[in-house]
Scaffold this motif. Structure first.
Motif, PDB file in Angstrom:
ATOM      1  N   VAL A 184     -44.835 -20.921 -17.625  1.00 41.26           N
ATOM      2  CA  VAL A 184     -45.970 -21.079 -18.533  1.00 41.26           C
ATOM      3  C   VAL A 184     -46.438 -19.688 -18.940  1.00 41.26           C
ATOM      4  O   VAL A 184     -46.019 -18.684 -18.366  1.00 41.26           O
ATOM      5  CB  VAL A 184     -47.139 -21.857 -17.873  1.00 41.26           C
ATOM      6  N   ILE A 185     -47.304 -19.624 -19.936  1.00 45.80           N
ATOM      7  CA  ILE A 185     -47.852 -18.332 -20.339  1.00 45.80           C
ATOM      8  C   ILE A 185     -48.633 -17.746 -19.166  1.00 45.80           C
ATOM      9  O   ILE A 185     -49.545 -18.372 -18.632  1.00 45.80           O
ATOM     10  CB  ILE A 185     -48.761 -18.486 -21.574  1.00 45.80           C
ATOM     11  N   GLY A 186     -48.263 -16.559 -18.759  1.00 44.83           N
ATOM     12  CA  GLY A 186     -48.934 -15.901 -17.645  1.00 44.83           C
ATOM     13  C   GLY A 186     -48.188 -16.001 -16.334  1.00 44.83           C
ATOM     14  O   GLY A 186     -48.498 -15.305 -15.372  1.00 44.83           O
ATOM     15  N   GLN A 187     -47.190 -16.870 -16.260  1.00 45.69           N
ATOM     16  CA  GLN A 187     -46.481 -17.070 -14.988  1.00 45.69           C
ATOM     17  C   GLN A 187     -45.060 -17.510 -15.306  1.00 45.69           C
ATOM     18  O   GLN A 187     -44.825 -18.671 -15.607  1.00 45.69           O
ATOM     19  CB  GLN A 187     -47.214 -18.123 -14.157  1.00 45.69           C
ATOM     20  N   ALA A 188     -44.120 -16.571 -15.252  1.00 43.13           N
ATOM     21  CA  ALA A 188     -42.773 -16.891 -15.711  1.00 43.13           C
ATOM     22  C   ALA A 188     -41.732 -16.389 -14.722  1.00 43.13           C
ATOM     23  O   ALA A 188     -41.936 -16.418 -13.517  1.00 43.13           O
ATOM     24  CB  ALA A 188     -42.558 -16.310 -17.107  1.00 43.13           C
ATOM     25  N   ALA A 189     -40.622 -15.860 -15.254  1.00 45.56           N
ATOM     26  CA  ALA A 189     -39.468 -15.543 -14.418  1.00 45.56           C
ATOM     27  C   ALA A 189     -39.726 -14.416 -13.427  1.00 45.56           C
ATOM     28  O   ALA A 189     -38.964 -14.254 -12.474  1.00 45.56           O
ATOM     29  CB  ALA A 189     -38.276 -15.197 -15.306  1.00 45.56           C
ATOM     30  N   GLU A 190     -40.801 -13.619 -13.635  1.00 44.33           N
ATOM     31  CA  GLU A 190     -41.037 -12.512 -12.706  1.00 44.33           C
ATOM     32  C   GLU A 190     -41.311 -13.011 -11.288  1.00 44.33           C
ATOM     33  O   GLU A 190     -41.005 -12.324 -10.311  1.00 44.33           O
ATOM     34  CB  GLU A 190     -42.195 -11.632 -13.185  1.00 44.33           C
ATOM     35  N   PHE A 191     -41.840 -14.228 -11.156  1.00 40.01           N
ATOM     36  CA  PHE A 191     -42.108 -14.747  -9.818  1.00 40.01           C
ATOM     37  C   PHE A 191     -40.829 -15.282  -9.170  1.00 40.01           C
ATOM     38  O   PHE A 191     -40.693 -15.263  -7.952  1.00 40.01           O
ATOM     39  CB  PHE A 191     -43.197 -15.813  -9.870  1.00 40.01           C
ATOM     40  N   SER A 240     -47.505  -9.887  -8.535  1.00 45.30           N
ATOM     41  CA  SER A 240     -47.970 -10.268  -9.863  1.00 45.30           C
ATOM     42  C   SER A 240     -46.927  -9.911 -10.923  1.00 45.30           C
ATOM     43  O   SER A 240     -45.857  -9.382 -10.610  1.00 45.30           O
ATOM     44  CB  SER A 240     -49.287  -9.544 -10.183  1.00 45.30           C
ATOM     45  N   ARG A 241     -47.262 -10.190 -12.185  1.00 47.82           N
ATOM     46  CA  ARG A 241     -46.375  -9.772 -13.281  1.00 47.82           C
ATOM     47  C   ARG A 241     -46.170  -8.263 -13.243  1.00 47.82           C
ATOM     48  O   ARG A 241     -45.067  -7.762 -13.425  1.00 47.82           O
ATOM     49  CB  ARG A 241     -46.998 -10.143 -14.636  1.00 47.82           C
ATOM     50  N   SER A 242     -47.249  -7.537 -13.018  1.00 47.42           N
ATOM     51  CA  SER A 242     -47.162  -6.075 -12.986  1.00 47.42           C
ATOM     52  C   SER A 242     -46.324  -5.590 -11.813  1.00 47.42           C
ATOM     53  O   SER A 242     -45.714  -4.520 -11.878  1.00 47.42           O
ATOM     54  CB  SER A 242     -48.564  -5.469 -12.915  1.00 47.42           C
ATOM     55  N   SER A 243     -46.282  -6.359 -10.725  1.00 47.09           N
ATOM     56  CA  SER A 243     -45.463  -5.975  -9.569  1.00 47.09           C
ATOM     57  C   SER A 243     -43.987  -5.970  -9.947  1.00 47.09           C
ATOM     58  O   SER A 243     -43.227  -5.076  -9.545  1.00 47.09           O
ATOM     59  CB  SER A 243     -45.689  -6.934  -8.398  1.00 47.09           C
TER      60      SER A 243
END
Length: 496
Positions: free
Chosen positions: A19-26, A305-308
C-alpha cells in the motif's frame, strides 16, 4: 554477550499488502532478518497476508502462515506454534499495531510470549504522540507546541489557542495516513475528522506549523550494552510540510554544519534511550529553522522503516540484519561488518559519495485526488541513485523515474505552483530557473534551501552553455561536465 538461549522459536509479523507508505522495503528488511536469525540457529515462524513476498519463501523459515493480519488470526497462530518471542519491528506500522493489540488483550502474557526488538512501553512512547511529546520535553529536547485531541470540539478549541496553520498527526498510523495541514476551520474539520477515524487510538496531535523548516532524519542503532551509533543522516530537499515519502531525500545530509550535525546526533541517541529502544534500530526525524538554527524533534519510528531500507542500501550497512541480531542478545561489537570484513557493526559508515532518492507519483490513477503534497504520503514508489556529487546523483535519479511523458506545466501561473508543492514541483523549479528567476526568489516561494537551488541553477547554466555551443566546438571537458551532472548521452545530444 552471546545470543540468548532462553529463546528458541520466534514469530515474525510481515507488513501485509503493498500500500502507499508500506511496500517492498519491508519485505527486503524481513528477508534480511530471517536469514540472519536462521543462521543464528533460531526456529522461525512467519505470518503475512501477502504471499507475493520473498520473506514468505518456505526455505527462509520453519513455518509460514498466509493469513489476514488481524488480532484473532495471529492469536490463533501463537496458540498453535507457541513461540517464545515476537519480533514486531520488521513489519512496519501493521506489525507494531498488532503487537500492541496482542499485548493489551493479554494474549502475549497468557502464552508466555516476549516482545523483542522493541518493548510495549517503547512502542507506546514512540507512537502515542502525546506520550512522545512529554518524553522529549522530559529529556530537554524541543518539540513543536501542540495539543492532543480526541474530538472535533477539542480540535477547534486547540486551534483557537495555537492558531493556523496547524499540522494534524494521528497516532499509530502509517505514512501520515489521516494527517494533513489545516489553514482554516473548514480544513481543520475535514483533516481531524479523517484522522480520528484512521487512528487506532482515535487521537490526533495538532501541532504549530513548522512548514518551511529544513527536515532531517537519522538512522540510529543501539544494543543492550548501551552502545549506539548513527548509521546514516538523510536530508529532505523539500522543506517541512511535505511527507518524507513524497520528498526528494539526500544521504548524507548536505547543508548541516558540523556543530548542527553533532547536536542532532547527540539528541538522536538521547531519544533512543528515553523511549527505551535498547535492542535495534530506529528512525528519528528533526526540523531545523534555517533562520535561527532552532532544532525540534518531530517523531520517531521504533522499527525498521522506509528510510531504513534507503539508508541500508546507501551505506551498505545491513540495518535489518543487525537489528534482528541485537534483538536476540548480540552486541554491536560482536556482529561482523559484511562490507569491510575487518570491523564490526559498531563502526559508523562513512560515505564519500552522495545518494538521492526520488519519489514516483501516478496520481492519474486516482481520479479526483488532490495533487497538492502534504503530510500524508501519496507517492507509489521511488528510485535511488548514487553519484560523486548531489547534481550527478539527482540527474541519474530523475532519469531513472522513466516518466511516460514530460510534465505539462502552466507557465502563466509559475509563482503559484512554486508556492504549492505538487508532483511537478521540481519541474517548476527548473522552469523558473530557465526563465530567469533568481535563487533567492525561488527560495522565498518554495523554502527549498539555497544550496540545493544553487546546485540546480548550475545544471540549468550548463544547459545554456551546451545549447549555445556549436558542434565543432564541443570538447571533452564540456561533455565530461555533462556526465558529471548525471546527464545521459541522449540528453546531452538533445541540448546541442
Amino acid at each position: 554477550m552471546p545470543r540468548r538461549t532462553d529463546i528458541d522459536k520466534i514469530l515474525i509479523i510481515g507488513s501485509g499488502p503493498i500500500v502507499i507508505g508500506q511496500a517492498a522495503e519491508f519485505d527486503y528488511s524481513g528477508t534480511q532478518a530471517l536469514k540472519a536469525l536462521r543462521h543464528a540457529g533460531y526456529k522461525l515462524v512467519v505470518v503475512n497476508s501477502n504471499s507475493a513476498t520473498i520473506m514468505t519463501d518456505p526455505e527462509l523459515s520453519d513455518a509460514v502462515y498466509i493469513e489476514p493480519l488481524t488480532h484473532d488470526f495471529v492469536a490463533a497462530i501463537i496458540a498453535r506454534e507457541r513461540p517464545d518471542a515476537l519480533l514486531p519491528t520488521l513489519g512496519g506500522q501493521t506489525a507494531l499495531n498488532l503487537a500492541i493489540a496482542l499485548h493489551e488483550s493479554g494474549v502475549l502474557e497468557q502464552r508466555g510470549v516476549e516482545l523483542i526488538g522493541a518493548s510495549f512501553e517503547a512502542i507506546r512512547k514512540a507512537e502515542d504522540r502525546d506520550l512522545f511529546k512529554q518524553t522529549m520535553i522530559g529529556i530537554g529536547l524541543e518539540v513543536p507546541i501542540s495539543k492532543q485531541i480526541s474530538s472535533l470540539p477539542e480540535a477547534l478549541a486547540a486551534a483557537d489557542e495555537l492558531g493556523y496553520p496547524l499540522i494534524a498527526r494521528p497516532s499509530f498510523t502509517l505514512g501520515g495516513t489521516g494527517g494533513g495541514v489545516a489553514y482554516n476551520v473548514e480544513e481543520l474539520s475535514h483533516v481531524v475528522g479523517k484522522g480520528l477515524i484512521e487512528s487506532p487510538s482515535h487521537s490526533v496531535l495538532l501541532e504549530e506549523s513548522v512548514i518551511g523548516w529544513k527536515e532531517f532524519e537519522l538512522e540510529v542503532m543501539r544494543d543492550n550494552a548501551d552502545n549506539a551509533i548513527v548509521v546514516c543522516s538523510i536530508e529532505n530537499l523539500d522543506p517541512m510540510g511535505v511527507h518524507t515519502g513524497d520528498s526528494i531525500t539526500v544521504a548524507p545530509a548536505q547543508t548541516l554544519t558540523d556543530r548542527e550535525y553533532q547536536r542532532m546526533r547527540t539528541a538522536s541517541i538521547a531519544v533512543l534511550r528515553a523511549i527505551g529502544v535498547d535492542t535495534g534500530g530506529s528512525n528519528i526525524q528533526f526540523a531545523i529553522d534555517p533562520k535561527t538554527g532552532q532544532m525540534v524533534v518531530i517523531e520517531m519510528n521504533p522499527r525498521v522503516s522506509r528510510s531504513s531500507a534507503l539508508a541500508s542500501k546507501a551505506t551498505g550497512y545491513p540495518i535489518a540484519k543487525v537489528a534482528a541480531l541485537l534483538a536476540v542478545g548480540y552486541r554491536l561489537d560482536e556482529i561482523p561488518n559484511d562490507i569491510t570484513r575487518r570491523t564490526t557493526a559498531a563502526f559508523e559508515p562513512t560515505l564519500d559519495y552522495v545518494v538521492v532518492k526520488t519519489p514516483r507519483f501516478q496520481l492519474e490513477k486516482f481520479p479526483g485526488a488532490d495533487p497538492r503534497l502534504s503530510t500524508m504520503m501519496k507517492s507509489v514508489g521511488e528510485v535511488m541513485a548514487i553519484g560523486r556529487t548531489f547534481k550527478e546523483a539527482l540527474g541519474k535519479a530523475l532519469r531513472s523515474l522513466e516518466l511516460d511523458a514530460t510534465p505539462r506545466l502552466d507557465f502563466e501561473h509559475i509563482r503559484e505552483y512554486l508556492a504549492t508543492p505538487t508532483p511537478e514541483w521540481l519541474a517548476y523549479v527548473y522552469a523558473a530557473l530557465r526563465r530567469g528567476f533568481t535563487v533567492d526568489e525561488i527560495h522565498e516561494l518554495t523554502y527549498i534551501d539555497r544550496w540545493f537551488l544553487g546546485e540546480l541553477e548550475r545544471f540549468v547554466q550548463y544547459e545554456g552553455r551546451l545549447r549555445n555551443t556549436a558542434w565543432e566546438d564541443l570538447d571533452a571537458e564540456l561533455l565530461l561536465e555533462g556526465k558529471s551532472l548525471g546527464m545521459s548521452d541522449r540528453e546531452i545530444g538533445e541540448e546541442v
